[in-house]
Design a protein around this motif. Structure first.
Motif, PDB file in Angstrom:
ATOM      1  N   HIS A  73       0.782  -1.244   0.000  1.00 15.36           N
ATOM      2  CA  HIS A  73       0.000   0.000   0.000  1.00 15.36           C
ATOM      3  C   HIS A  73       0.812   1.293   0.000  1.00 15.36           C
ATOM      4  N   GLY A  74       2.094   1.193   0.250  1.00 12.13           N
ATOM      5  CA  GLY A  74       2.948   2.377   0.185  1.00 12.13           C
ATOM      6  C   GLY A  74       4.295   1.984  -0.389  1.00 12.13           C
ATOM      7  N   SER A  75       4.908   2.878  -1.159  1.00 11.40           N
ATOM      8  CA  SER A  75       6.173   2.568  -1.819  1.00 11.40           C
ATOM      9  C   SER A  75       7.382   2.837  -0.932  1.00 11.40           C
ATOM     10  N   ASN A  76       7.146   3.421   0.249  1.00 12.27           N
ATOM     11  CA  ASN A  76       8.239   3.634   1.198  1.00 12.27           C
ATOM     12  C   ASN A  76       7.673   3.600   2.619  1.00 12.27           C
ATOM     13  N   GLN A  77       8.545   3.643   3.596  1.00 13.13           N
ATOM     14  CA  GLN A  77       8.121   3.516   4.993  1.00 13.13           C
ATOM     15  C   GLN A  77       7.166   4.639   5.386  1.00 13.13           C
ATOM     16  N   GLU A  78       7.470   5.864   4.992  1.00 13.31           N
ATOM     17  CA  GLU A  78       6.636   7.010   5.378  1.00 13.31           C
ATOM     18  C   GLU A  78       5.210   6.871   4.849  1.00 13.31           C
ATOM     19  N   LYS A  79       5.074   6.470   3.587  1.00 14.21           N
ATOM     20  CA  LYS A  79       3.731   6.344   3.012  1.00 14.21           C
ATOM     21  C   LYS A  79       2.974   5.172   3.620  1.00 14.21           C
ATOM     22  N   ARG A  80       3.677   4.090   3.911  1.00 14.75           N
ATOM     23  CA  ARG A  80       3.013   2.958   4.565  1.00 14.75           C
ATOM     24  C   ARG A  80       2.462   3.385   5.924  1.00 14.75           C
ATOM     25  N   GLU A  81       3.254   4.114   6.683  1.00 14.95           N
ATOM     26  CA  GLU A  81       2.800   4.555   8.005  1.00 14.95           C
ATOM     27  C   GLU A  81       1.627   5.514   7.890  1.00 14.95           C
ATOM     28  N   ARG A  82       1.629   6.326   6.850  1.00 12.58           N
ATOM     29  CA  ARG A  82       0.524   7.272   6.657  1.00 12.58           C
ATOM     30  C   ARG A  82      -0.792   6.539   6.423  1.00 12.58           C
ATOM     31  N   LEU A  83      -0.734   5.464   5.653  1.00 14.28           N
ATOM     32  CA  LEU A  83      -1.944   4.708   5.317  1.00 14.28           C
ATOM     33  C   LEU A  83      -2.227   3.582   6.299  1.00 14.28           C
ATOM     34  N   MET A  84      -1.172   3.041   6.923  1.00 11.18           N
ATOM     35  CA  MET A  84      -1.288   1.860   7.780  1.00 11.18           C
ATOM     36  C   MET A  84      -0.520   2.111   9.071  1.00 11.18           C
ATOM     37  N   PRO A  85      -1.165   2.557  10.129  1.00 12.48           N
ATOM     38  CA  PRO A  85      -0.454   2.829  11.377  1.00 12.48           C
ATOM     39  C   PRO A  85       0.378   1.655  11.894  1.00 12.48           C
ATOM     40  N   VAL A  86      -0.069   0.423  11.649  1.00 10.74           N
ATOM     41  CA  VAL A  86       0.673  -0.749  12.130  1.00 10.74           C
ATOM     42  C   VAL A  86       2.063  -0.808  11.510  1.00 10.74           C
ATOM     43  N   ALA A  87       2.253  -0.160  10.350  1.00  7.09           N
ATOM     44  CA  ALA A  87       3.561  -0.177   9.690  1.00  7.09           C
ATOM     45  C   ALA A  87       4.629   0.493  10.551  1.00  7.09           C
ATOM     46  N   GLY A  88       4.199   1.330  11.496  1.00  6.31           N
ATOM     47  CA  GLY A  88       5.161   1.969  12.388  1.00  6.31           C
ATOM     48  C   GLY A  88       5.867   0.986  13.301  1.00  6.31           C
ATOM     49  N   GLN A  89       5.319  -0.209  13.461  1.00  6.65           N
ATOM     50  CA  GLN A  89       5.933  -1.221  14.326  1.00  6.65           C
ATOM     51  C   GLN A  89       7.008  -2.022  13.602  1.00  6.65           C
ATOM     52  N   TYR A  90       6.938  -2.025  12.264  1.00  6.94           N
ATOM     53  CA  TYR A  90       7.865  -2.857  11.492  1.00  6.94           C
ATOM     54  C   TYR A  90       8.403  -2.061  10.309  1.00  6.94           C
ATOM     55  N   GLU A  91       9.712  -1.905  10.246  1.00  7.40           N
ATOM     56  CA  GLU A  91      10.332  -1.209   9.132  1.00  7.40           C
ATOM     57  C   GLU A  91      10.082  -1.980   7.838  1.00  7.40           C
ATOM     58  N   LEU A  92       9.910  -1.247   6.747  1.00  7.61           N
ATOM     59  CA  LEU A  92       9.645  -1.879   5.463  1.00  7.61           C
ATOM     60  C   LEU A  92      10.763  -2.845   5.070  1.00  7.61           C
ATOM     61  N   THR A  93      12.001  -2.498   5.381  1.00  9.09           N
ATOM     62  CA  THR A  93      13.114  -3.400   5.050  1.00  9.09           C
ATOM     63  C   THR A  93      12.963  -4.734   5.767  1.00  9.09           C
TER      64      THR A  93
END
Length: 359
Positions: free
Chosen positions: A217-237
Motif C-alpha cells: 500500500h505504500g512505496s516507502n516507509q513514510e507512506k506505509r505509516e501514513r496509510l497503515m499505522p501498524v507499519a510503524g511497528q515494522y520497518e519496510l526493510t
C-alpha cells in the motif's frame, strides 16, 4: 457447564475426545465426517450414531452456529456477500466469487480489526475479538451449504488480520485442507497480512503451502505509516526480508497488494520506488483501485490513471495486474456491509449493552 466447541477439534483431537468417552475410534471418523464433510449443524442428524451417543454429544459439546443477517447478490457479476451474526452478537463478512476455474470464498479471521488502515472500513470501531477455528470454518460451510456449490479456493482477506489470530488461523488452514474434511488444496489458499514480521517468519516454518499476500500500500516507509499505522511497528526493510524468507522456505511466490489511492500513492515517485522494491523479487503486484469508504477522505483514481500506473510498472519489468472489481453494486469492500448494518459501536442499530454479550 459450558459445552465445548466440537468443530474446533482437529481429527486427532476429536479422536482423543471420543475414545476418552469410551467409544470406538471409528466413531470419531463418523462424527468428523458429519461435521466437516456433510456440514451438518446438529447432533440429532448424525443418524449412524446411537441415540445415547448423540444425547451425550449434545450435552457436552456444541456445534457453534452463525445466522445469516444479510445476503446480497450482485447483478453486475457472479458475486454474493454474506453478513453473519455470531452467537455473541458480533458480525463478520464473507464473500462468494464465482470464476471459470471454481468458486472462491473470502472469509474473515477476526470480528473487527486493530491494524487501523486508514482507507479500510474494517478498522472503524477497532477489534472486537478473534474468531475461533470453527467460526472461520463455518463461513465456508455456510456458503457451500447455501449455494449448493463446492468451494475450491479460499482467501483470508476479509475483516481482520489473520496473523494477529495466528494459532487459530494456522489450525484453520490445516483443518480445511485435511483429507478428512473438505480437503481444499493449500495451494488454493491465500492469506493477507499487513506485515507482522515475527509471525510471517513463524508461518514460513509451518510446512504449509499457502500463498502469502502482503498489504504493501505504500512505496516507502513514510507512506506505509501514513496509510497503515501498524507499519510503524515494522520497518519496510524488515517486512521485505520476511517476505524473502517466506519465499525461501516455502517456494511460494509472494503477492503484494497495493490499494491505489488518488494523489497519495499513485505518483511517479511511487513507480520508481515500487520498481526498486519489486524488480529483483519473484513476486506479483496486485493493484486495487480504492473502494471509497464514506467515513474516510480518500479517493479512487480514475480508470485511465490506474491503467497508466500499471503500464509504467510493466515497462519497468514488474509483474503487475489490476484486480478485477467484483460486487460493485453491493457493499463490496471489506467491512462495508458490517459497518452499515452495525453502526458506530459494532452492533445492530438500537441495541443496548444489555442486548449483546461482552466481548
Amino acid at each position: 457447564m459450558d459445552r465445548k466447541d466440537i468443530c474446533s477439534y482437529d481429527y486427532r483431537e476429536l479422536e482423543d475426545e471420543i475414545t476418552g468417552m469410551g467409544e470406538k475410534s471409528f466413531r470419531s471418523r463418523q462424527i468428523y465426517e458429519w461435521l466437516h464433510v456433510k456440514l451438518i449443524g446438529d447432533f440429532a442428524g448424525m443418524t449412524n450414531l446411537s441415540r445415547q451417543l448423540r444425547d451425550r454429544l449434545e450435552g457436552e459439546y456444541k456445534i457453534a452456529g452463525m445466522r445469516v443477517a444479510e445476503h446480497q447478490i450482485s447483478k453486475a457479476d457472479p458475486t454474493e456477500k454474506f453478513l453473519f451474526e455470531l452467537e455473541d452478537g458480533n458480525m463478520i463478512e464473507s464473500v462468494l466469487m464465482r470464476y471459470t476455474y471454481g468458486n472462491s470464498v473470502c472469509i474473515s479471521s477476526q470480528a473487527g480489526c486493530r491494524m487501523g488502515c486508514r482507507f479500510c472500513a474494517s478498522a472503524i470501531g477497532g477489534l472486537k475479538r478473534n474468531l475461533t477455528v470453527s467460526e472461520m470454518l463455518r463461513q465456508i460451510y455456510q456458503i457451500q451449504t447455501i449455494s449448493g456449490e463446492r468451494i475450491s479456493n479460499i482467501v483470508v482477506m476479509g475483516t481482520g488480520e489473520p496473523l494477529d489470530n495466528y494459532d487459530n488461523f494456522v489450525k484453520f488452514v490445516r483443518m480445511v485442507s485435511d483429507e478428512y474434511g473438505l480437503n481444499i488444496s493449500q495451494r488454493n489458499i491465500t492469506a493477507s497480512t499487513c506485515g507482522i514480521v515475527p509471525n510471517m517468519r513463524r508461518l514460513a516454518s509451518e510446512g504449509l503451502q499457502i500463498t502469502l499476500a502482503l498489504s504493501l500500500h505504500g512505496s516507502n516507509q513514510e507512506k506505509r505509516e501514513r496509510l497503515m499505522p501498524v507499519a510503524g511497528q515494522y520497518e519496510l526493510t524488515d517486512v521485505l526480508e520476511a517476505c524473502d524468507y517466506y519465499f525461501q522456505e516455502t517456494g511460494r511466490r509472494i503477492t503484494f497488494e497495493y490499494s491505489l489511492v488518488s494523489g497519495v500513492n499513485d505518483q511517479p515517485d511511487d513507480i520508481r520506488e515500487l520498481t526498486g522494491i519489486l524488480r529483483k523479487r519473484n513476486c506479483h503486484l496486485n493493484l486495487i483501485p480504492l473502494n471509497p469508504v464514506r467515513e474516510r477522505d480518500y479517493r479512487k483514481p480514475d480508470r485511465e490513471s490506474a491503467l497508466d500506473f500499471k503500464n509504467k510498472l510493466e515497462k519497468n519489468g514488474i509483474n503487475v495486474t489490476i484486480r478485477r472489481e467484483r460486487g460493485s453494486d453491493i457493499d463490496g469492500a471489506c467491512g462495508q456491509l458490517r459497518r452499515r448494518y452495525a453502526g458506530e459501536n459494532g452492533r445492530k442499530q438500537g441495541e443496548t449493552d444489555e442486548d449483546i454479550c461482552n466481548d
